[in-house]
Motif scaffolding. Structure first.
Motif, PDB file in Angstrom:
ATOM      1  N   LEU A   4       0.837  -1.201   0.000  1.00 15.09           N
ATOM      2  CA  LEU A   4       0.000   0.000   0.000  1.00 15.09           C
ATOM      3  C   LEU A   4       0.872   1.251   0.000  1.00 15.09           C
ATOM      4  O   LEU A   4       0.603   2.209  -0.732  1.00 15.09           O
ATOM      5  CB  LEU A   4      -0.917  -0.001   1.221  1.00 15.09           C
ATOM      6  CG  LEU A   4      -1.778   1.264   1.400  1.00 15.09           C
ATOM      7  CD1 LEU A   4      -2.679   1.480   0.188  1.00 15.09           C
ATOM      8  CD2 LEU A   4      -2.597   1.184   2.685  1.00 15.09           C
ATOM      9  N   HIS A   5       1.926   1.230   0.807  1.00 15.30           N
ATOM     10  CA  HIS A   5       2.837   2.371   0.854  1.00 15.30           C
ATOM     11  C   HIS A   5       3.535   2.571  -0.492  1.00 15.30           C
ATOM     12  O   HIS A   5       3.763   3.703  -0.928  1.00 15.30           O
ATOM     13  CB  HIS A   5       3.874   2.179   1.966  1.00 15.30           C
ATOM     14  CG  HIS A   5       3.297   2.239   3.346  1.00 15.30           C
ATOM     15  ND1 HIS A   5       4.047   2.037   4.486  1.00 15.30           N
ATOM     16  CD2 HIS A   5       2.028   2.473   3.770  1.00 15.30           C
ATOM     17  CE1 HIS A   5       3.273   2.156   5.553  1.00 15.30           C
ATOM     18  NE2 HIS A   5       2.044   2.417   5.134  1.00 15.30           N
ATOM     19  N   LEU A   6       3.868   1.465  -1.130  1.00 14.94           N
ATOM     20  CA  LEU A   6       4.525   1.550  -2.431  1.00 14.94           C
ATOM     21  C   LEU A   6       3.598   2.159  -3.479  1.00 14.94           C
ATOM     22  O   LEU A   6       4.025   2.952  -4.321  1.00 14.94           O
ATOM     23  CB  LEU A   6       4.976   0.157  -2.886  1.00 14.94           C
ATOM     24  CG  LEU A   6       6.110  -0.484  -2.072  1.00 14.94           C
ATOM     25  CD1 LEU A   6       6.304  -1.927  -2.512  1.00 14.94           C
ATOM     26  CD2 LEU A   6       7.402   0.304  -2.222  1.00 14.94           C
ATOM     27  N   ILE A   7       2.323   1.796  -3.424  1.00 15.10           N
ATOM     28  CA  ILE A   7       1.339   2.358  -4.364  1.00 15.10           C
ATOM     29  C   ILE A   7       1.207   3.862  -4.138  1.00 15.10           C
ATOM     30  O   ILE A   7       1.194   4.658  -5.086  1.00 15.10           O
ATOM     31  CB  ILE A   7      -0.012   1.652  -4.209  1.00 15.10           C
ATOM     32  CG1 ILE A   7       0.088   0.203  -4.714  1.00 15.10           C
ATOM     33  CG2 ILE A   7      -1.109   2.413  -4.971  1.00 15.10           C
ATOM     34  CD1 ILE A   7      -1.134  -0.637  -4.411  1.00 15.10           C
ATOM     35  N   ILE A   8       1.128   4.257  -2.856  1.00 14.00           N
ATOM     36  CA  ILE A   8       1.020   5.685  -2.543  1.00 14.00           C
ATOM     37  C   ILE A   8       2.274   6.421  -3.001  1.00 14.00           C
ATOM     38  O   ILE A   8       2.196   7.522  -3.562  1.00 14.00           O
ATOM     39  CB  ILE A   8       0.791   5.884  -1.027  1.00 14.00           C
ATOM     40  CG1 ILE A   8      -0.566   5.298  -0.625  1.00 14.00           C
ATOM     41  CG2 ILE A   8       0.865   7.368  -0.658  1.00 14.00           C
ATOM     42  CD1 ILE A   8      -0.822   5.305   0.869  1.00 14.00           C
ATOM     43  N   ILE A  28      10.561  13.379   0.013  1.00 14.03           N
ATOM     44  CA  ILE A  28      11.374  13.516   1.218  1.00 14.03           C
ATOM     45  C   ILE A  28      10.497  13.605   2.456  1.00 14.03           C
ATOM     46  O   ILE A  28      10.768  12.994   3.491  1.00 14.03           O
ATOM     47  CB  ILE A  28      12.277  14.764   1.117  1.00 14.03           C
ATOM     48  CG1 ILE A  28      13.380  14.540   0.062  1.00 14.03           C
ATOM     49  CG2 ILE A  28      12.916  15.085   2.465  1.00 14.03           C
ATOM     50  CD1 ILE A  28      14.137  15.803  -0.278  1.00 14.03           C
ATOM     51  N   LEU A  29       9.406  14.359   2.339  1.00 21.62           N
ATOM     52  CA  LEU A  29       8.580  14.647   3.504  1.00 21.62           C
ATOM     53  C   LEU A  29       7.572  13.551   3.819  1.00 21.62           C
ATOM     54  O   LEU A  29       7.185  13.381   4.975  1.00 21.62           O
ATOM     55  CB  LEU A  29       7.848  15.972   3.300  1.00 21.62           C
ATOM     56  CG  LEU A  29       8.761  17.203   3.290  1.00 21.62           C
ATOM     57  CD1 LEU A  29       7.979  18.426   2.849  1.00 21.62           C
ATOM     58  CD2 LEU A  29       9.345  17.429   4.670  1.00 21.62           C
ATOM     59  N   MET A  30       7.138  12.816   2.817  1.00 16.85           N
ATOM     60  CA  MET A  30       6.106  11.814   3.045  1.00 16.85           C
ATOM     61  C   MET A  30       6.493  10.800   4.124  1.00 16.85           C
ATOM     62  O   MET A  30       5.703  10.548   5.049  1.00 16.85           O
ATOM     63  CB  MET A  30       5.766  11.102   1.731  1.00 16.85           C
ATOM     64  CG  MET A  30       4.555  10.171   1.841  1.00 16.85           C
ATOM     65  SD  MET A  30       4.026   9.591   0.211  1.00 16.85           S
ATOM     66  CE  MET A  30       5.498   8.711  -0.317  1.00 16.85           C
ATOM     67  N   PRO A  31       7.690  10.207   4.082  1.00 16.71           N
ATOM     68  CA  PRO A  31       8.049   9.265   5.145  1.00 16.71           C
ATOM     69  C   PRO A  31       8.136   9.941   6.520  1.00 16.71           C
ATOM     70  O   PRO A  31       7.777   9.339   7.529  1.00 16.71           O
ATOM     71  CB  PRO A  31       9.428   8.744   4.706  1.00 16.71           C
ATOM     72  CG  PRO A  31       9.487   9.002   3.245  1.00 16.71           C
ATOM     73  CD  PRO A  31       8.724  10.266   3.035  1.00 16.71           C
ATOM     74  N   GLU A  32       8.596  11.216   6.553  1.00 21.97           N
ATOM     75  CA  GLU A  32       8.725  11.905   7.830  1.00 21.97           C
ATOM     76  C   GLU A  32       7.368  12.179   8.459  1.00 21.97           C
ATOM     77  O   GLU A  32       7.149  11.951   9.648  1.00 21.97           O
ATOM     78  CB  GLU A  32       9.480  13.221   7.640  1.00 21.97           C
ATOM     79  CG  GLU A  32      10.970  13.039   7.356  1.00 21.97           C
ATOM     80  CD  GLU A  32      11.738  14.313   7.635  1.00 21.97           C
ATOM     81  OE1 GLU A  32      11.398  15.011   8.616  1.00 21.97           O
ATOM     82  OE2 GLU A  32      12.681  14.607   6.885  1.00 21.97           O
ATOM     83  N   ILE A  33       6.439  12.690   7.652  1.00 20.64           N
ATOM     84  CA  ILE A  33       5.124  13.043   8.179  1.00 20.64           C
ATOM     85  C   ILE A  33       4.298  11.805   8.496  1.00 20.64           C
ATOM     86  O   ILE A  33       3.609  11.739   9.519  1.00 20.64           O
ATOM     87  CB  ILE A  33       4.383  13.947   7.169  1.00 20.64           C
ATOM     88  CG1 ILE A  33       5.112  15.290   7.028  1.00 20.64           C
ATOM     89  CG2 ILE A  33       2.936  14.174   7.599  1.00 20.64           C
ATOM     90  CD1 ILE A  33       4.521  16.216   5.990  1.00 20.64           C
ATOM     91  N   ALA A  34       4.354  10.794   7.621  1.00 20.42           N
ATOM     92  CA  ALA A  34       3.544   9.584   7.812  1.00 20.42           C
ATOM     93  C   ALA A  34       4.204   8.582   8.761  1.00 20.42           C
ATOM     94  O   ALA A  34       3.560   7.612   9.166  1.00 20.42           O
ATOM     95  CB  ALA A  34       3.281   8.914   6.463  1.00 20.42           C
ATOM     96  N   GLY A  35       5.469   8.803   9.092  1.00 24.05           N
ATOM     97  CA  GLY A  35       6.161   7.881   9.978  1.00 24.05           C
ATOM     98  C   GLY A  35       6.587   6.597   9.305  1.00 24.05           C
ATOM     99  O   GLY A  35       6.822   5.583   9.967  1.00 24.05           O
ATOM    100  N   TRP A  36       6.689   6.623   7.974  1.00 22.64           N
ATOM    101  CA  TRP A  36       7.115   5.427   7.246  1.00 22.64           C
ATOM    102  C   TRP A  36       8.629   5.379   7.178  1.00 22.64           C
ATOM    103  O   TRP A  36       9.309   6.387   7.338  1.00 22.64           O
ATOM    104  CB  TRP A  36       6.567   5.436   5.816  1.00 22.64           C
ATOM    105  CG  TRP A  36       5.078   5.438   5.724  1.00 22.64           C
ATOM    106  CD1 TRP A  36       4.194   5.163   6.723  1.00 22.64           C
ATOM    107  CD2 TRP A  36       4.290   5.749   4.575  1.00 22.64           C
ATOM    108  NE1 TRP A  36       2.903   5.267   6.263  1.00 22.64           N
ATOM    109  CE2 TRP A  36       2.929   5.624   4.942  1.00 22.64           C
ATOM    110  CE3 TRP A  36       4.593   6.106   3.268  1.00 22.64           C
ATOM    111  CZ2 TRP A  36       1.891   5.847   4.063  1.00 22.64           C
ATOM    112  CZ3 TRP A  36       3.563   6.330   2.379  1.00 22.64           C
ATOM    113  CH2 TRP A  36       2.215   6.200   2.775  1.00 22.64           C
ATOM    114  N   GLU A  37       9.141   4.198   6.906  1.00 18.09           N
ATOM    115  CA  GLU A  37      10.561   4.074   6.633  1.00 18.09           C
ATOM    116  C   GLU A  37      10.870   4.718   5.289  1.00 18.09           C
ATOM    117  O   GLU A  37       9.996   4.861   4.441  1.00 18.09           O
ATOM    118  CB  GLU A  37      10.967   2.590   6.594  1.00 18.09           C
ATOM    119  CG  GLU A  37      10.268   1.799   5.487  1.00 18.09           C
ATOM    120  CD  GLU A  37      10.656   0.333   5.473  1.00 18.09           C
ATOM    121  OE1 GLU A  37      11.785   0.025   5.073  1.00 18.09           O
ATOM    122  OE2 GLU A  37       9.813  -0.485   5.882  1.00 18.09           O
ATOM    123  N   ASP A  38      12.141   5.146   5.115  1.00 18.02           N
ATOM    124  CA  ASP A  38      12.548   5.728   3.842  1.00 18.02           C
ATOM    125  C   ASP A  38      12.304   4.728   2.715  1.00 18.02           C
ATOM    126  O   ASP A  38      12.537   3.528   2.884  1.00 18.02           O
ATOM    127  CB  ASP A  38      14.026   6.115   3.893  1.00 18.02           C
ATOM    128  CG  ASP A  38      14.469   6.866   2.653  1.00 18.02           C
ATOM    129  OD1 ASP A  38      14.978   6.197   1.724  1.00 18.02           O
ATOM    130  OD2 ASP A  38      14.305   8.089   2.595  1.00 18.02           O
TER     131      ASP A  38
END
Length: 265
Positions: A4-8, A28-38
């Motif tokens: 799901l994260h890959l699709i997003i 750059i910001l998506m993993p930081e804001i969503a708390g996902w791994e890089d």
């Protein structure tokens, strides 16, 4: 990352790559804001490859004409404008290629700060709005000159700063030079082909020489979703551009930059 994260990730890369809102800032910001791994280098490559396929497919006829034009001129065919455009695209790519070579490490470390991204997002939103409102917008693709290619090419160097937007700054420069919206956008999209090729080549070299692993299915998912999203983004951006102008993207950038300042200060 799960699928799901890959699709997003693929959607975000595809939609933002060719809109004047900075794909690098979102990635750059998506993993930081969503708390996902890089997302990792392999997925970055997949996302950029999908975007490249999208722009090549959308402009396939024009690209074939441009790429073949120098040879056809030597054969006596009358394709002078397309031959000039071929060289203009190369000229416009040289500044970002040189700057990327020398400044890549700085861009990949110091400039990935969320506050830098927020500031660039807002600053270049204002510049885009000014260019769209004040630009003459009376020059078409056949009016592009070597001077235009040089100036837009140097403007593209600013895209090294995350939040600037490669598409945004090149369209801004084009509008400042009097190109109409369609011409500024199309020239920006054509310029993306060599730039993505260079960036992708550098990333592939890093991946091959590094010790990272690649999940083939994840790679395919990101590339496919990014490609479809990018193609739709190009198609509808160009179709709606004269109706919307740049204002919706300016407003979005101002809101995004304000939210980033709020979150990271």
């Amino acid at each position: 990352m799960d699928y799901l994260h890959l699709i997003i990730l693929g959607i975000v890369q595809g939609v933002t790559e060719f809109l004047p809102i900075s794909s690098s800032a979102h990635l750059i910001l998506m993993p930081e804001i969503a708390g996902w791994e890089d997302q990792g280098l392999a997925n970055d490559i997949a996302a950029h490859l999908g975007s490249l396929v999208a722009v090549v497919v959308h402009f396939r006829t024009e690209l074939i004409t441009i790429i073949s034009a120098p040879v056809r001129v030597m054969q006596g065919h009358t394709v002078q404008h397309e031959a000039k455009l071929f060289w203009y695209l190369i000229i416009a790519t040289i500044p970002i290629a040189v700057a990327g070579y020398f400044l890549y490490d700085i861009a990949a470390t110091l400039l990935r700060n969320p506050l830098v991204i927020a500031g660039a997002t807002i600053l270049f939103a204002g510049l885009l709005w000014w260019a769209d409102v004040k630009g003459r917008r009376d020059r078409i693709q056949g009016d592009i000159t070597r001077r235009d290619a040089i100036l837009v090419g140097f403007a593209q160097v600013l895209a090294i700063i995350p939040g600037t937007s490669r598409a945004g700054i090149t369209m801004t420069a084009g509008l400042m030079l009097g190109l109409n919206r369609q011409t500024a956008a199309r020239f920006s999209f054509l310029m993306a082909v060599p730039v993505i090729l260079l960036a992708g080549g550098h990333e592939v070299t890093q991946l091959v020489t590094g010790d990272g692993s690649t999940d083939p299915l994840a790679f395919l998912i990101v590339m496919t979703v990014s490609g479809i999203s990018a193609w739709l983004s190009i198609k509808y951006f160009l179709a709606l551009l004269e109706w919307t102008g740049m204002l919706p993207y300016v407003i979005y950038r101002l809101l995004l930059g304000s939210v980033l300042f709020y979150l990271f200060t």
